[in-house]
Design an enzyme around this catalytic site. Structure first.
Site, short mmCIF file in Angstrom:
data_model
loop_
_atom_site.label_atom_id
_atom_site.label_comp_id
_atom_site.label_asym_id
_atom_site.label_seq_id
_atom_site.Cartn_x
_atom_site.Cartn_y
_atom_site.Cartn_z
N PRO A 24 87.10 1.96 6.22
CA PRO A 24 88.34 2.81 5.96
C PRO A 24 89.18 2.35 4.55
O PRO A 24 89.42 1.09 4.62
CB PRO A 24 89.11 2.63 7.01
CG PRO A 24 88.44 2.02 8.03
CD PRO A 24 87.35 1.32 7.46
N LYS A 25 89.58 3.20 3.79
CA LYS A 25 90.48 2.75 2.66
C LYS A 25 91.86 2.64 3.05
O LYS A 25 92.41 3.85 3.43
CB LYS A 25 90.35 3.72 1.54
CG LYS A 25 90.72 3.02 0.29
CD LYS A 25 90.50 3.86 -1.18
CE LYS A 25 90.98 3.41 -2.23
NZ LYS A 25 92.23 2.59 -2.31
N VAL A 26 92.50 1.46 3.24
CA VAL A 26 93.82 1.00 3.47
C VAL A 26 94.83 1.54 2.43
O VAL A 26 94.75 0.73 1.30
CB VAL A 26 93.94 -0.40 3.88
CG1 VAL A 26 95.25 -0.79 4.30
CG2 VAL A 26 92.97 -0.77 4.92
#
Length: 287
Positions: A24-26
């Site tokens: 997931p891209k934070v």
């Protein structure tokens, strides 16, 4: 020891490939955590020292010296989604009393996705999956540290989950990638863009920038929504400036203002709490 971070290139679309893992891209800001001889220093990707802004991170030690790469995040307790505006509130705080107050109100999490040095050894030439294995074996100092999860092969499925939860997107990383301090196609991001239709209501006199406005709630008028600085090609700019002159209504030192007659579509990260477009990018004119 500051290590300049490895940066992402952009993939055209979500993808699945057995040579990659997917994270997931934070939606936070990049942080390089360094611990040497019992001293912790925190740095942004541009080598700005931000140690004092995050006491919940900087005052807790690992058993051994270490350099970590990750993101600073502030999670909304109601939704579990990272709140970027809260991250910026923490980052911009400078006064000790304000930092103490925000540490209680908006606690941060350092979400780690890579380990660059450990026990005095440089790990950057190891393949990514070997670094991940070392990272997974770390004992984290407290609850303000976390490790980014990842999945193998199923990039498109992960991106669909990110879309369903209105999260920022995903990152694909080659399993055999070494860590290089530059932008690299071995790490690819796919942004979960939102889209909006806007009126172009002005332009900068100096560097490029189009003023964007949207329909005001419960009103026939438009209200300001931000500045478009990216995405327009030379052809788009030529078309805009070729028709805008008769629409000019006024100007000031920095901007020329025009009637809301030219419509455009933009992609953006999301809407801010103040109702502004976050990082808008021009995609097309609406005719």
């Amino acid at each position: 020891m500051f290590i300049s971070p490895m940066l992402l290139e952009t993939a055209a679309a979500p993808f699945s490939d057995s040579r990659y893992i997917y994270e997931p891209k934070v939606d936070g800001h990049r942080l390089i955590y360094t611990q040497e001889g019992g001293t912790v220093r925190l740095y942004t990707r541009h080598h700005n020292d931000c140690t004092r802004q995050y006491p919940e991170i900087a005052t807790n030690l690992f058993p051994h010296d270490v350099v970590l790469d990750g993101e600073i995040a502030v999670y909304d307790p109601q939704t579990g989604v990272v709140d970027f505006e809260s991250v910026m509130s923490r980052f911009q705080a400078r006064r000790p009393d304000k930092i103490t107050q925000l540490s209680a109100q908006l606690p941060v999490t350092f979400v780690v996705f890579d380990i660059l040095r450990y026990k005095g050894e440089d790990l950057r030439q190891l393949p990514l999956m070997q670094r991940k294995e070392i990272l997974a074996g770390l004992s984290l100092p407290n609850a303000h540290f976390g490790i980014v999860p990842y999945v193998e092969k199923a990039g498109e499925a992960l991106f669909t989950q990110m879309q369903a939860r209105s999260l920022e997107g995903m990152v694909g990383k080659r399993t055999d990638s070494t860590y290089v301090s530059r932008r690299s196609a071995a790490w690819l991001k796919v942004i979960n863009w939102s889209y909006a239709d806007v009126w172009l209501t002005g332009y900068r006199k100096a560097e490029f920038g189009w003023l964007a406005s949207v329909q005001a709630e419960n009103s026939a008028k438009v209200r300001p929504a931000g500045i478009i600085e990216h995405g327009a090609s030379p052809t788009h700019k030529k078309a805009f400036y070729g028709v805008v002159k008769p629409l000019i209504t006024g100007e000031d030192r920095d901007f020329v203002y025009v009637e809301p007659r030219i419509r455009a579509r933009v992609k953006m990260r999301n809407w801010t709490r103040a109702g502004m477009l976050r990082s808008p990018v021009f995609t097309e004119f609406i005719v």
